[in-house]
Design a protein around this motif. Structure first.
Motif, short mmCIF file in Angstrom:
data_model
loop_
_atom_site.label_atom_id
_atom_site.label_comp_id
_atom_site.label_asym_id
_atom_site.label_seq_id
_atom_site.Cartn_x
_atom_site.Cartn_y
_atom_site.Cartn_z
N SER A 20 29.68 26.93 42.29
CA SER A 20 29.18 28.17 41.68
C SER A 20 30.37 28.83 41.00
O SER A 20 31.53 28.45 41.22
N GLN A 21 30.09 29.85 40.20
CA GLN A 21 31.19 30.61 39.59
C GLN A 21 32.05 31.24 40.69
O GLN A 21 33.28 31.27 40.59
N SER A 31 38.41 36.71 40.11
CA SER A 31 37.04 37.20 40.27
C SER A 31 36.04 36.26 39.60
O SER A 31 36.38 35.56 38.64
N HIS A 32 34.80 36.26 40.11
CA HIS A 32 33.77 35.44 39.47
C HIS A 32 33.42 36.00 38.09
O HIS A 32 32.95 35.28 37.22
N ALA A 33 33.70 37.28 37.87
CA ALA A 33 33.46 37.89 36.55
C ALA A 33 34.37 37.24 35.51
O ALA A 33 33.96 37.05 34.35
N ALA A 34 35.58 36.89 35.92
CA ALA A 34 36.51 36.22 34.99
C ALA A 34 35.96 34.85 34.58
O ALA A 34 36.01 34.48 33.41
N ILE A 35 35.42 34.12 35.55
CA ILE A 35 34.83 32.81 35.27
C ILE A 35 33.66 32.98 34.28
O ILE A 35 33.52 32.24 33.32
N SER A 36 32.84 34.00 34.53
CA SER A 36 31.71 34.27 33.66
C SER A 36 32.18 34.54 32.23
O SER A 36 31.60 34.03 31.26
N LYS A 37 33.24 35.34 32.09
CA LYS A 37 33.78 35.64 30.76
C LYS A 37 34.28 34.37 30.08
O LYS A 37 34.05 34.16 28.89
N TRP A 38 34.98 33.53 30.84
CA TRP A 38 35.49 32.28 30.26
C TRP A 38 34.33 31.45 29.73
O TRP A 38 34.37 30.96 28.62
N GLU A 39 33.31 31.29 30.58
CA GLU A 39 32.20 30.41 30.24
C GLU A 39 31.39 30.93 29.05
O GLU A 39 30.76 30.16 28.34
N ARG A 40 31.41 32.22 28.85
CA ARG A 40 30.71 32.80 27.71
C ARG A 40 31.59 32.88 26.47
O ARG A 40 31.17 33.37 25.42
#
Length: 142
Positions: A20-21, A31-40
């Motif tokens: 998961s992220q 943070s998982h928010a950083a992963i989300s930003k990368w992926e987007r």
């Protein structure tokens, strides 16, 4: 560095590992928010420490990661014309560079025990280099 290409590759690799992220974020200490930003594709420049972490987690070359390229190996036992130096073993679908072809040709000329010893030596040196890079990045961050 193309944020969208890197992001889509990170997502693809993460999903392939079943992470998961949040799991990936914990492994990297972010943070998982950083992963989300990368992926987007919302982050253009990843920190070197994160690139090294992704490299280790996904066993991918940092240059390929930065370019958003994933190499797929195509294994075959076929040896053209009986010449091992022309064999296509784990050849990326995009083809091998001249340097890679030269190394493969030399490698194929070794005995199995020489190949095993060389692989162990290279893996050890790679691990040492990764550890040194991480230590340098930690010191730089202080």
């Amino acid at each position: 560095m193309n944020g969208k290409n890197i992001g889509s590759l990170i997502k693809k690799l993460r999903i392939a590992k079943g992470y998961s992220q949040e799991t990936l974020a914990k492994k990297l200490g972010i943070s998982h928010a950083a992963i989300s930003k990368w992926e987007r594709g919302l982050t253009e420049n990843l920190k070197m420490a994160n690139l090294v972490g992704l490299k280790q987690i996904f066993n991918i070359n940092i240059d390929d990661l930065i370019q958003g390229i994933e190499h797929h190996g195509e294994e075959t036992d076929e040896i053209p014309d009986g010449n091992p130096s022309k064999a296509k073993i784990n050849q990326p679908s995009s083809g091998l560079s001249r340097r890679q072809q030269a190394l493969l040709g030399l490698f194929e000329g070794l005995t199995d025990s020489q190949k095993d010893a060389l692989i162990r030596d290279l893996e050890e040196k790679k691990q040492q280099n990764d550890e040194l890079l991480i230590e340098l990045l930690k010191r730089k961050a202080e």
